[in-house]
Design a protein around this motif. Structure first.
Motif, PDB file in Angstrom:
ATOM      1  N   TRP A   1       0.820  -1.222   0.000  1.00 41.68           N
ATOM      2  CA  TRP A   1       0.000   0.000   0.000  1.00 41.68           C
ATOM      3  C   TRP A   1       0.846   1.260   0.000  1.00 41.68           C
ATOM      4  O   TRP A   1       0.333   2.353  -0.279  1.00 41.68           O
ATOM      5  CB  TRP A   1      -0.962  -0.037   1.188  1.00 41.68           C
TER       6      TRP A   1
ATOM      7  N   SER B   1      -0.038   4.611  -2.093  1.00 39.69           N
ATOM      8  CA  SER B   1      -0.116   5.955  -1.502  1.00 39.69           C
ATOM      9  C   SER B   1       0.680   6.954  -2.339  1.00 39.69           C
ATOM     10  O   SER B   1       0.253   8.095  -2.550  1.00 39.69           O
ATOM     11  CB  SER B   1       0.418   5.938  -0.068  1.00 39.69           C
TER      12      SER B   1
ATOM     13  N   LYS C   1       1.766   8.294   2.617  1.00 36.62           N
ATOM     14  CA  LYS C   1       0.914   8.821   3.691  1.00 36.62           C
ATOM     15  C   LYS C   1       0.210   7.687   4.442  1.00 36.62           C
ATOM     16  O   LYS C   1      -0.764   7.925   5.152  1.00 36.62           O
ATOM     17  CB  LYS C   1      -0.127   9.786   3.121  1.00 36.62           C
ATOM     18  N   THR C   2       0.702   6.461   4.259  1.00 37.09           N
ATOM     19  CA  THR C   2       0.015   5.310   4.863  1.00 37.09           C
ATOM     20  C   THR C   2      -0.032   5.416   6.389  1.00 37.09           C
ATOM     21  O   THR C   2      -0.938   4.865   7.013  1.00 37.09           O
ATOM     22  CB  THR C   2       0.702   3.979   4.469  1.00 37.09           C
TER      23      THR C   2
ATOM     24  N   THR D   1      -0.919   7.800   8.049  1.00 34.82           N
ATOM     25  CA  THR D   1      -2.066   8.636   8.458  1.00 34.82           C
ATOM     26  C   THR D   1      -3.410   7.977   8.100  1.00 34.82           C
ATOM     27  O   THR D   1      -4.461   8.519   8.418  1.00 34.82           O
ATOM     28  CB  THR D   1      -2.006  10.024   7.770  1.00 34.82           C
ATOM     29  N   TRP D   2      -3.366   6.815   7.432  1.00 35.32           N
ATOM     30  CA  TRP D   2      -4.610   6.175   6.988  1.00 35.32           C
ATOM     31  C   TRP D   2      -5.383   5.596   8.179  1.00 35.32           C
ATOM     32  O   TRP D   2      -4.786   5.082   9.134  1.00 35.32           O
ATOM     33  CB  TRP D   2      -4.318   5.045   6.000  1.00 35.32           C
ATOM     34  N   SER D   3      -6.713   5.664   8.082  1.00 37.95           N
ATOM     35  CA  SER D   3      -7.545   5.107   9.152  1.00 37.95           C
ATOM     36  C   SER D   3      -8.881   4.629   8.596  1.00 37.95           C
ATOM     37  O   SER D   3      -9.567   5.365   7.890  1.00 37.95           O
ATOM     38  CB  SER D   3      -7.777   6.161  10.238  1.00 37.95           C
ATOM     39  N   LEU D   4      -9.225   3.383   8.911  1.00 35.75           N
ATOM     40  CA  LEU D   4     -10.530   2.808   8.561  1.00 35.75           C
ATOM     41  C   LEU D   4     -11.271   2.461   9.847  1.00 35.75           C
ATOM     42  O   LEU D   4     -10.687   1.850  10.757  1.00 35.75           O
ATOM     43  CB  LEU D   4     -10.355   1.525   7.737  1.00 35.75           C
TER      44      LEU D   4
ATOM     45  N   SER E   1      -3.188   3.330  11.836  1.00 29.85           N
ATOM     46  CA  SER E   1      -2.655   3.078  10.491  1.00 29.85           C
ATOM     47  C   SER E   1      -2.172   1.639  10.316  1.00 29.85           C
ATOM     48  O   SER E   1      -2.386   1.029   9.263  1.00 29.85           O
ATOM     49  CB  SER E   1      -1.517   4.058  10.185  1.00 29.85           C
TER      50      SER E   1
ATOM     51  N   THR F   1      -5.185  -0.521   9.965  1.00 34.12           N
ATOM     52  CA  THR F   1      -5.829  -0.235   8.667  1.00 34.12           C
ATOM     53  C   THR F   1      -5.105  -0.960   7.537  1.00 34.12           C
ATOM     54  O   THR F   1      -5.731  -1.591   6.678  1.00 34.12           O
ATOM     55  CB  THR F   1      -5.834   1.287   8.403  1.00 34.12           C
TER      56      THR F   1
END
Length: 501
Positions: free
Chosen positions: A109, A113, A121-122, A124-127, A132, A135
């Motif tokens: 990923w 990104s 920016k992985t 900072t990713w959030s699901l 992160s 996620t």
């Protein structure tokens, strides 16, 4: 039915692309230039001459001789030497690829990104409110499920994805080569000055002592790893006794020349001090160096055509996005080969009594779908435990990675060693021979054993030299533990079924 099967056979170009995606890593080029500059070329050439090409020749002979074998490297080693020895090497090798699948499932990923944002920016990713790491784990789990499902629909589906990955890898090299030549012609000189000394000494202050130089030689040797992955595809190849050796040899030449030529052309647009300071604020890592290098290439291309600094920076960002696309497709293509080929060799080559009965069953597409499902479950379980289990689980995964460092490459020595038995056994029909005289085969085996043996020994010792004794111990423990598990499994099989290995 027979006609349908023949349509699914691999021809030369798809097989070359599969080998290309399994072995060739574009990121190895900017990494090499960052670590050693032009002097990295000598080490890549040495690694090709002393390891990759003689090893590729061995695999070519094995592949042609065992053209109908479904078990890949296990069948080669078992027929040439001893089944127990073959199983130990095979099991170690397979486990290391399970860890590779875990690693790549979550790290693939990062290039994505870069495609979207022009940078990583992985973190900072959030699901669903997850952090992160968690996620990326969810995305990784979905990726493993999707790839396994697609791959279970047959070699034709795998071929399509590996061909895209191989084409993307080939294309990025052509783009870098073309851009490098254009920038060189426009500027009239190499960005990194050429000299005799530049081919002997690294510009990197951290690579001036013999120890760091030796560590780079190990890096160069392992940049050529993974060729044996396609061993399980010999029986899926059209006219394998001719096509497989041709594909291996063609790939070996392209990969060896490609690495050296592209490292050289990096110097056309990369001034070592300028590029790695401007585009990473001094924070160059093995993970981001490819994006830093291509960002700089785009910037230099813009300047060469008279663009303003701001415009050149935008061009650079788009080139960084392009490398993200290429690496995402290349890693994805490699994943399709690796999710299937090592498992196929493990299940179809080794005695079926070693595994649950369903594992050796194939679906209508000829895929061991039950084994593939269990492989996916194991990979998903490790991803989930590591990502949701806190710092202890994370440390456990670091230990697993250290344990498989040597396990992935030690089987190269197993394969090379059994080549001696293969050459001695006159009952094995050999339709293709490159080592026509016994002394040639012996010399090739000794050289490969010494080179890979040194690389593995150095991989084990180096962490201890830098004070990380634990990593050294785990690097030793990995092959020992996996080897003991394989030994016990095979011994139990022998006792139960009264067979000798």
């Amino acid at each position: 039915m027979g006609e349908q099967h023949s349509k699914q056979k691999l021809t030369l170009i798809p097989l070359v692309l599969m080998i290309f995606t399994s072995v060739y890593g574009f990121a190895n080029i900017p990494r090499a230039f960052w670590l050693m500059g032009y002097s990295s070329i000598i080490f890549y050439v040495l690694a090709a001459i002393l390891f990759f090409i003689p090893y590729a020749f061995m695999l070519s002979e094995f592949g042609a001789a065992f053209k109908d074998s479904k078990g890949g490297i296990y069948s080669w080693m078992a027929e040439s030497y001893k089944p127990r020895f073959a199983f130990i090497g095979m099991f170690m090798w397979y486990i290391s690829y399970v860890i590779w699948m875990v690693n790549v499932g979550t790290s693939i990923w990062v290039p994505l990104s870069n495609i979207i944002f022009g940078e990583d920016k992985t973190q900072t990713w959030s699901l669903f409110g997850l952090n992160s790491v968690q996620t990326l784990a969810i995305l990784g789990i979905l990726f493993v499920i999707v790839v396994t499902w697609i791959a279970s629909h047959g070699i034709e589906k795998i071929k399509k994805f590996t061909s895209v990955g191989g084409a993307a890898t080939a294309l990025i090299n052509l783009v870098v080569l073309a851009c490098g030549v254009v920038i060189l012609v426009k500027n009239g000189h190499m960005a990194e000055p050429l000299s005799f000394q530049a081919f002997l000494h690294s510009p990197n202050p951290g690579y001036q002592n013999p120890l760091s130089v030796l560590s780079f030689l190990v890096f160069a040797i392992f940049a050529y790893g993974g060729l044996e992955v396609v061993g399980g595809l010999v029986d899926e190849t059209e006219k394998p006794e001719k096509t497989f050796p041709k594909a291996v040899l063609l790939s070996a030449i392209i990969i060896a020349v490609g690495y050296s030529l592209l490292i050289f052309i990096m110097g056309a647009f990369t001034n070592w001090d300028f590029a790695f300071q401007k585009f990473a604020n001094g924070e160059v890592t093995m993970a981001n160096v490819a994006y830093v290098a291509l960002n700089n290439m785009g910037y230099q291309m813009g300047l060469a055509f008279g663009a303003a600094d701001h415009t050149a920076m935008i061009v650079g960002q788009w080139f960084a996005r392009y490398v993200g696309i290429s690496m995402f497709l290349a890693l994805g293509g490699a994943y399709f080969t690796i999710i299937f080929s090592p498992l196929k060799q493990l299940i179809e080559g080794t005695p079926k009594e070693l595994w649950p009965a369903k594992w050796s069953q194939v679906n209508k597409h000829g895929m061991p779908v039950h084994a593939m499902k269990w492989q996916a479950i194991i990979v998903i379980a490790i991803i989930a435990v590591v990502s949701f289990g806190g710092s202890t689980a994370s440390k456990f995964f670091d230990i697993l990675v250290a344990m498989t460092n040597v396990s992935m490459t030690l089987p190269y020595m197993f394969i090379a060693f059994t080549f001696l038995g293969f050459k001695k056994k006159t009952e094995i029909k050999k339709p293709f021979e490159l080592y026509k005289k016994p002394w040639q085969a012996k010399l090739a085996v000794v050289v490969v054993l010494l080179v890979v043996g040194f690389a593995n020994a150095f991989t084990i010792i180096e962490p201890a030299i830098h004070g990380d004794i634990a990593k050294t111990l785990f690097s030793i423990a990995g092959p020992l533990i996996f080897g003991i598990i394989a030994f016990v499994m095979f011994t139990r099989y022998e006792k139960k079924y009264g067979k000798q290995g």
